[in-house]
Motif scaffolding. Structure first.
Motif, PDB file in Angstrom:
ATOM      1  N   VAL A   6      -1.131  -3.131   7.847  1.00 54.06           N
ATOM      2  CA  VAL A   6      -0.076  -2.969   6.854  1.00 54.06           C
ATOM      3  C   VAL A   6       0.084  -4.297   6.091  1.00 54.06           C
ATOM      4  O   VAL A   6       0.852  -5.165   6.498  1.00 54.06           O
ATOM      5  CB  VAL A   6       1.245  -2.547   7.539  1.00 54.06           C
ATOM      6  N   PRO A   7      -0.645  -4.461   4.975  1.00 56.17           N
ATOM      7  CA  PRO A   7      -0.650  -5.737   4.253  1.00 56.17           C
ATOM      8  C   PRO A   7       0.725  -6.209   3.775  1.00 56.17           C
ATOM      9  O   PRO A   7       0.954  -7.406   3.678  1.00 56.17           O
ATOM     10  CB  PRO A   7      -1.561  -5.472   3.052  1.00 56.17           C
ATOM     11  N   ASN A   8       1.635  -5.299   3.483  1.00 57.52           N
ATOM     12  CA  ASN A   8       2.954  -5.679   2.969  1.00 57.52           C
ATOM     13  C   ASN A   8       3.922  -6.134   4.059  1.00 57.52           C
ATOM     14  O   ASN A   8       5.024  -6.564   3.752  1.00 57.52           O
ATOM     15  CB  ASN A   8       3.588  -4.529   2.192  1.00 57.52           C
ATOM     16  N   MET A   9       3.553  -6.028   5.322  1.00 57.24           N
ATOM     17  CA  MET A   9       4.424  -6.448   6.421  1.00 57.24           C
ATOM     18  C   MET A   9       4.160  -7.931   6.693  1.00 57.24           C
ATOM     19  O   MET A   9       3.254  -8.292   7.423  1.00 57.24           O
ATOM     20  CB  MET A   9       4.146  -5.610   7.679  1.00 57.24           C
ATOM     21  N   THR A  10       4.974  -8.781   6.073  1.00 55.56           N
ATOM     22  CA  THR A  10       4.696 -10.217   6.120  1.00 55.56           C
ATOM     23  C   THR A  10       5.693 -11.038   6.930  1.00 55.56           C
ATOM     24  O   THR A  10       5.490 -12.231   7.113  1.00 55.56           O
ATOM     25  CB  THR A  10       4.650 -10.781   4.687  1.00 55.56           C
ATOM     26  N   CYS A  11       6.786 -10.401   7.403  1.00 55.20           N
ATOM     27  CA  CYS A  11       7.807 -11.176   8.116  1.00 55.20           C
ATOM     28  C   CYS A  11       8.525 -10.295   9.134  1.00 55.20           C
ATOM     29  O   CYS A  11       8.272  -9.089   9.222  1.00 55.20           O
ATOM     30  CB  CYS A  11       8.819 -11.747   7.124  1.00 55.20           C
ATOM     31  N   GLY A  12       9.427 -10.904   9.866  1.00 60.77           N
ATOM     32  CA  GLY A  12      10.197 -10.170  10.864  1.00 60.77           C
ATOM     33  C   GLY A  12      11.062  -9.078  10.254  1.00 60.77           C
ATOM     34  O   GLY A  12      11.237  -8.008  10.840  1.00 60.77           O
ATOM     35  N   GLY A  13      11.611  -9.336   9.068  1.00 57.93           N
ATOM     36  CA  GLY A  13      12.413  -8.323   8.390  1.00 57.93           C
ATOM     37  C   GLY A  13      11.577  -7.101   8.034  1.00 57.93           C
ATOM     38  O   GLY A  13      12.018  -5.962   8.185  1.00 57.93           O
ATOM     39  N   LEU A  55       5.109   5.372   6.505  1.00 62.78           N
ATOM     40  CA  LEU A  55       4.857   3.978   6.125  1.00 62.78           C
ATOM     41  C   LEU A  55       4.757   3.843   4.603  1.00 62.78           C
ATOM     42  O   LEU A  55       5.333   2.931   4.011  1.00 62.78           O
ATOM     43  CB  LEU A  55       3.577   3.461   6.787  1.00 62.78           C
ATOM     44  N   SER A  56       4.040   4.757   3.986  1.00 64.90           N
ATOM     45  CA  SER A  56       3.884   4.717   2.538  1.00 64.90           C
ATOM     46  C   SER A  56       5.218   4.899   1.825  1.00 64.90           C
ATOM     47  O   SER A  56       5.544   4.154   0.893  1.00 64.90           O
ATOM     48  CB  SER A  56       2.895   5.793   2.106  1.00 64.90           C
ATOM     49  N   GLU A  57       6.005   5.862   2.273  1.00 63.09           N
ATOM     50  CA  GLU A  57       7.309   6.118   1.663  1.00 63.09           C
ATOM     51  C   GLU A  57       8.269   4.932   1.838  1.00 63.09           C
ATOM     52  O   GLU A  57       9.132   4.702   0.989  1.00 63.09           O
ATOM     53  CB  GLU A  57       7.937   7.376   2.260  1.00 63.09           C
ATOM     54  N   ALA A  58       8.092   4.180   2.908  1.00 60.47           N
ATOM     55  CA  ALA A  58       8.957   3.019   3.171  1.00 60.47           C
ATOM     56  C   ALA A  58       8.492   1.771   2.415  1.00 60.47           C
ATOM     57  O   ALA A  58       9.121   0.724   2.494  1.00 60.47           O
ATOM     58  CB  ALA A  58       8.997   2.737   4.671  1.00 60.47           C
ATOM     59  N   GLY A  59       7.369   1.888   1.686  1.00 58.58           N
ATOM     60  CA  GLY A  59       6.872   0.748   0.936  1.00 58.58           C
ATOM     61  C   GLY A  59       5.875  -0.109   1.687  1.00 58.58           C
ATOM     62  O   GLY A  59       5.592  -1.237   1.286  1.00 58.58           O
ATOM     63  N   TYR A  60       5.369   0.423   2.790  1.00 60.89           N
ATOM     64  CA  TYR A  60       4.417  -0.318   3.626  1.00 60.89           C
ATOM     65  C   TYR A  60       3.164   0.521   3.848  1.00 60.89           C
ATOM     66  O   TYR A  60       2.835   0.897   4.991  1.00 60.89           O
ATOM     67  CB  TYR A  60       5.046  -0.671   4.978  1.00 60.89           C
ATOM     68  N   PRO A  61       2.428   0.829   2.768  1.00 63.36           N
ATOM     69  CA  PRO A  61       1.234   1.662   2.931  1.00 63.36           C
ATOM     70  C   PRO A  61       0.148   0.965   3.746  1.00 63.36           C
ATOM     71  O   PRO A  61       0.036  -0.277   3.716  1.00 63.36           O
ATOM     72  CB  PRO A  61       0.773   1.910   1.506  1.00 63.36           C
ATOM     73  N   GLU A  62      -0.587   1.780   4.455  1.00 61.88           N
ATOM     74  CA  GLU A  62      -1.711   1.267   5.248  1.00 61.88           C
ATOM     75  C   GLU A  62      -2.827   0.810   4.311  1.00 61.88           C
ATOM     76  O   GLU A  62      -3.066   1.427   3.274  1.00 61.88           O
ATOM     77  CB  GLU A  62      -2.220   2.381   6.162  1.00 61.88           C
ATOM     78  N   LYS A  63      -3.497  -0.255   4.700  1.00 62.32           N
ATOM     79  CA  LYS A  63      -4.644  -0.725   3.929  1.00 62.32           C
ATOM     80  C   LYS A  63      -5.773   0.283   4.117  1.00 62.32           C
ATOM     81  O   LYS A  63      -6.121   0.625   5.241  1.00 62.32           O
ATOM     82  CB  LYS A  63      -5.083  -2.099   4.420  1.00 62.32           C
ATOM     83  N   PRO A  64      -6.357   0.752   3.000  1.00 59.98           N
ATOM     84  CA  PRO A  64      -7.441   1.750   3.112  1.00 59.98           C
ATOM     85  C   PRO A  64      -8.695   1.183   3.741  1.00 59.98           C
ATOM     86  O   PRO A  64      -8.904   0.031   3.817  1.00 59.98           O
ATOM     87  CB  PRO A  64      -7.699   2.174   1.671  1.00 59.98           C
TER      88      PRO A  64
END
Length: 64
Positions: A6-13, A55-64
């Motif tokens: 999940v490339p957009n998951m960059t921090c604890g938040g 994940l996609s709906e939450a703004g955290y799409p999986e990297k293809p």
């Protein structure tokens, strides 16, 4: 067990937001997040596609 990158998951938040989104479809799922590697592991009886969509709906799409 399902693994996601999940490339957009960059921090604890972000990790908390991802966990919350995933728990919304399976409160009993075992979820491990690792922001430095952007990996999410899910242990659940639900189908993988459900988690991909959430994940996609939450703004955290999986990297293809």
């Amino acid at each position: 067990m399902y693994s996601f990158n999940v490339p957009n998951m960059t921090c604890g938040g972000c990790a908390r937001a991802v966990t919350s989104a995933l728990k919304s479809v399976d409160p009993d799922a075992q979820i491990k997040t690792d922001p430095p590697t952007r990996e999410v592991q899910i242990e659940s009886s639900r189908d993988r596609s459900v988690f991909v969509q959430v994940l996609s709906e939450a703004g955290y799409p999986e990297k293809p």
